[in-house]
Design an enzyme around this catalytic site. Structure first.
Site, PDB file in Angstrom:
ATOM      1  N   PHE A  25      44.464  31.623  37.178  1.00 36.09           N
ATOM      2  CA  PHE A  25      45.232  31.310  38.380  1.00 36.09           C
ATOM      3  C   PHE A  25      46.283  32.414  38.565  1.00 36.09           C
ATOM      4  CE2 PHE A  25      47.441  28.965  41.535  1.00 36.09           C
ATOM      5  CZ  PHE A  25      46.654  27.879  41.900  1.00 36.09           C
ATOM      6  N   ALA A  59      47.907  27.144  34.313  1.00 36.86           N
ATOM      7  CA  ALA A  59      49.014  26.904  33.385  1.00 36.86           C
ATOM      8  C   ALA A  59      48.945  25.517  32.744  1.00 36.86           C
ATOM      9  CB  ALA A  59      50.338  27.073  34.123  1.00 36.86           C
ATOM     10  N   ILE A  85      53.821  29.612  40.782  1.00 39.30           N
ATOM     11  CA  ILE A  85      54.609  30.083  41.922  1.00 39.30           C
ATOM     12  C   ILE A  85      54.857  28.910  42.869  1.00 39.30           C
ATOM     13  CG2 ILE A  85      54.662  31.742  43.832  1.00 39.30           C
ATOM     14  CD1 ILE A  85      52.757  33.513  42.136  1.00 39.30           C
ATOM     15  N   THR A  89      52.351  26.020  45.538  1.00 40.13           N
ATOM     16  CA  THR A  89      51.972  24.654  45.169  1.00 40.13           C
ATOM     17  C   THR A  89      53.088  23.635  45.329  1.00 40.13           C
ATOM     18  OG1 THR A  89      51.269  23.226  43.360  1.00 40.13           O
ATOM     19  CG2 THR A  89      52.440  25.215  42.732  1.00 40.13           C
ATOM     20  N   HIS A  91      53.046  20.897  43.711  1.00 36.73           N
ATOM     21  CA  HIS A  91      53.269  20.253  42.412  1.00 36.73           C
ATOM     22  C   HIS A  91      53.742  21.251  41.355  1.00 36.73           C
ATOM     23  CE1 HIS A  91      48.941  21.173  42.499  1.00 36.73           C
ATOM     24  NE2 HIS A  91      48.952  21.203  41.192  1.00 36.73           N
ATOM     25  N   ARG A 130      58.612  40.497  38.463  1.00 33.87           N
ATOM     26  CA  ARG A 130      58.675  40.232  37.017  1.00 33.87           C
ATOM     27  C   ARG A 130      57.369  40.557  36.301  1.00 33.87           C
ATOM     28  NH1 ARG A 130      61.919  34.583  37.998  1.00 33.87           N
ATOM     29  NH2 ARG A 130      63.510  35.582  39.269  1.00 33.87           N
TER      30      ARG A 130
HETATM   31  N1  INI Z   1      48.159  26.918  37.912  1.00 41.41           N
HETATM   32  C1  INI Z   1      48.862  28.027  37.647  1.00 41.41           C
HETATM   33  O1  INI Z   1      48.693  28.633  36.577  1.00 41.41           O
HETATM   34  N2  INI Z   1      49.747  28.503  38.554  1.00 41.41           N
HETATM   35  C2  INI Z   1      49.977  27.877  39.746  1.00 41.41           C
HETATM   36  O2  INI Z   1      50.821  28.367  40.539  1.00 41.41           O
HETATM   37  C3  INI Z   1      49.227  26.706  40.040  1.00 41.41           C
HETATM   38  N3  INI Z   1      49.370  26.052  41.314  1.00 41.41           N
HETATM   39  O3  INI Z   1      49.850  26.690  42.233  1.00 41.41           O
HETATM   40  O4  INI Z   1      48.962  24.916  41.474  1.00 41.41           O
HETATM   41  C4  INI Z   1      48.312  26.233  39.075  1.00 41.41           C
HETATM   42  N4  INI Z   1      47.590  25.118  39.318  1.00 41.41           N
HETATM   43  C5  INI Z   1      46.407  24.797  38.560  1.00 41.41           C
HETATM   44  C6  INI Z   1      46.698  23.996  37.319  1.00 41.41           C
HETATM   45  O5  INI Z   1      47.352  24.764  36.334  1.00 41.41           O
HETATM   46  C7  INI Z   1      45.392  23.471  36.698  1.00 41.41           C
HETATM   47  O6  INI Z   1      44.572  24.555  36.335  1.00 41.41           O
HETATM   48  C8  INI Z   1      44.628  22.569  37.651  1.00 41.41           C
HETATM   49  O7  INI Z   1      45.452  21.535  38.143  1.00 41.41           O
HETATM   50  C9  INI Z   1      43.388  21.940  36.939  1.00 41.41           C
HETATM   51  O8  INI Z   1      43.785  21.174  35.816  1.00 41.41           O
END
Ligand code: INI
Length: 156
Positions: A25, A59, A85, A89, A91, A130
């Site tokens: 991601f 993440a 970021i 999102t 959430h 960053r």
């Molecule tokens: N995962 C990230 O690493 N960065 C993000 O900004 C992000 N957003 O924007 O939602 C994000 N979402 C995915 C999350 O980490 C999971 O992989 C997903 O929900 C499936 O479990």
């Protein structure tokens, strides 16, 4: 301070095994964190054969995979890299919060140090800043903190 017994870590990555755990991601940003971290570790003596990159979805998945890596006994340290970021999102707080808490828990429970290279920013611009531009590179910073911590722990 000369007469006080002081324990501190040397920035010597020779013979250490590192797992670099990185999200897909926001890979545009995260790839810069990975490059910075590898460059840093290599310049401090890391053997490329002892570095392993593990790519995972996002993440939120960092803690569970980090836990498995820590329990494997194969690594002296784990470097967790990612970017959450807010602009991208609604959430944000849940993803960033759970990833942060989970990684801290893995380090404490396993005793294997985890470098925290998870960017949490309000905007893509801040993330770019960053990830190797005007505000440094979080991957480098986290690799350096991890290396120092591994070397401190070895002396305790
Ligand atoms: N995962 C990230 O690493 N960065 C993000 O900004 C992000 N957003 O924007 O939602 C994000 N979402 C995915 C999350 O980490 C999971 O992989 C997903 O929900 C499936 O479990």
């Amino acid at each position: 301070m000369r007469d006080i017994h002081t324990i501190e870590g040397q920035y010597d990555a020779r013979n250490l095994r590192f797992a670099i755990l990185a999200t897909r991601f926001n890979d545009f940003i995260v790839d810069r964190l990975i490059s910075g971290a590898i460059d840093y570790l290599s310049r401090h003596g890391a053997d490329p054969d002892k570095l392993t990159i593990i790519r995972i979805p996002g993440a939120f998945e960092l803690p569970v995979v980090c836990k498995k890596l820590a329990e494997s006994g194969q690594y002296d340290g784990i470097l967790a890299l990612g970017a959450v970021i807010r602009g991208a999102t609604p959430h944000f707080d849940f993803v960033a919060g759970e990833a942060t808490k989970g990684l801290a828990q893995v380090a404490l429970q396993s005793g294997v140090p985890v470098g925290f290279g998870l960017l949490t920013t309000d905007s893509i611009e801040q993330a770019i800043e960053r990830a190797g531009t005007k505000a440094g590179n979080k991957g480098v910073e986290a690799a350096s903190a991890l290396l120092e911590t591994v070397r401190v722990l070895q002396q305790l």
